[in-house]
Design an enzyme around this catalytic site. Sequence first.
Site, PDB file in Angstrom:
ATOM      1  N   ARG A 175     109.097  37.201  33.804  1.00  8.12           N
ATOM      2  CA  ARG A 175     109.603  37.986  35.013  1.00  8.12           C
ATOM      3  C   ARG A 175     111.299  38.382  34.966  1.00  8.12           C
ATOM      4  NH1 ARG A 175     113.126  34.891  37.578  1.00  8.12           N
ATOM      5  NH2 ARG A 175     112.817  32.387  37.427  1.00  8.12           N
ATOM      6  N   GLY A 176     111.558  39.068  35.999  1.00  8.76           N
ATOM      7  CA  GLY A 176     112.983  39.414  36.179  1.00  8.76           C
ATOM      8  C   GLY A 176     113.690  38.279  36.686  1.00  8.76           C
ATOM      9  N   VAL A 215     117.382  31.736  37.275  1.00  8.27           N
ATOM     10  CA  VAL A 215     116.581  30.552  37.429  1.00  8.27           C
ATOM     11  C   VAL A 215     116.190  30.137  38.677  1.00  8.27           C
ATOM     12  CG1 VAL A 215     118.695  29.079  37.634  1.00  8.27           C
ATOM     13  CG2 VAL A 215     116.608  28.085  36.499  1.00  8.27           C
ATOM     14  N   THR A 216     114.908  29.488  38.898  1.00  6.35           N
ATOM     15  CA  THR A 216     114.557  28.936  40.181  1.00  6.35           C
ATOM     16  C   THR A 216     113.857  27.695  39.848  1.00  6.35           C
ATOM     17  OG1 THR A 216     113.682  29.771  42.364  1.00  6.35           O
ATOM     18  CG2 THR A 216     112.021  30.175  40.274  1.00  6.35           C
ATOM     19  N   TYR A 217     113.581  27.118  41.150  1.00  6.85           N
ATOM     20  CA  TYR A 217     112.830  25.956  41.058  1.00  6.85           C
ATOM     21  C   TYR A 217     111.675  26.096  41.803  1.00  6.85           C
ATOM     22  CZ  TYR A 217     111.609  21.291  42.788  1.00  6.85           C
ATOM     23  OH  TYR A 217     110.995  19.862  43.062  1.00  6.85           O
ATOM     24  N   ILE A 225     111.981  35.944  44.909  1.00  6.61           N
ATOM     25  CA  ILE A 225     110.937  37.002  44.452  1.00  6.61           C
ATOM     26  C   ILE A 225     111.123  37.213  42.945  1.00  6.61           C
ATOM     27  CG2 ILE A 225     109.859  39.137  44.761  1.00  6.61           C
ATOM     28  CD1 ILE A 225     110.380  39.207  47.781  1.00  6.61           C
ATOM     29  N   GLY A 226     110.185  37.134  42.326  1.00  6.92           N
ATOM     30  CA  GLY A 226     110.426  37.581  40.834  1.00  6.92           C
ATOM     31  C   GLY A 226     109.253  38.093  40.168  1.00  6.92           C
ATOM     32  N   CYS A 240     118.567  31.599  41.557  1.00  8.41           N
ATOM     33  CA  CYS A 240     118.580  33.167  41.348  1.00  8.41           C
ATOM     34  C   CYS A 240     119.970  33.494  41.032  1.00  8.41           C
ATOM     35  CB  CYS A 240     118.113  33.650  42.767  1.00  8.41           C
ATOM     36  SG  CYS A 240     116.510  33.106  43.142  1.00  8.41           S
TER      37      CYS A 240
END
Length: 241
Positions: free
Chosen positions: A91-92, A95-97, A159-160, A189
């Site tokens: 994905r674009g 980093v996220t959790y 959102i990704g 993000c």
Amino acid sequence: MLENSSHFLDQNLRQRGHTGVLVHTMGRVPFLEVWAWQKHWVDWAIAHPESPDRLLVVEHPPVYTLGTGATLDHLRFDLNHPPAPCHRIERGGEVTYHGPGQLILYPILDLRRYRPDLHWYLRQLEQVVIQLLLELGLRGDRISGLTGVWVAGKKLAAIGIKVRRWVSMHGVALNVCPDLRGFQQIVPCGISDRPVGSLAELIPGITVEQVQPLAIAAFESVFQVSSQWVAGPLWADAFPE
């Protein structure tokens, strides 16, 4: 700068009439398993363009994911000893959790049936969250130049996406009642000056189970589709005839 939500409700989409989406409510499933299913359904949709679109609705055990171009500078832990599994995916975004208490929507949509426009698609996904929040009596905001949805200055939805041959995967993560300490291990993000929040901070006691049907209804409304919930495990129709 806040943007007008109604601008993104495409008139042609309204006039096109309903199309069907199969909804898989999966419960809490490890990220790698759901990632594999997403790739399976994208491959299937590309090979079988007449097949229905799908919406995977899920929670994950704790996991960190990094987009294709995400920088490791946004990690606040040693990558050799992460506090939870960490995966770089297609994905674009940064980093996220993900973790329990977060509701995730993974649409597998052939965007040629809607509008083959990635900017439009991102705004539609934001609109799903904004409409869901309205049902809860909350105002969701966009911020110009950023992707996601904020309430009272805190980011509640990230959102990704990835799109291959106009078929989408990955999607929206809405913080319902997660342990927000998971976000303290990263720069979420890549945005260091805007805090992350949750619905539970605004509506004490709210649960993923309460929000899930509202999210599916909002998705139906924004994308002007009718949904059919798929009973049984995700693999029950893994290879339809």
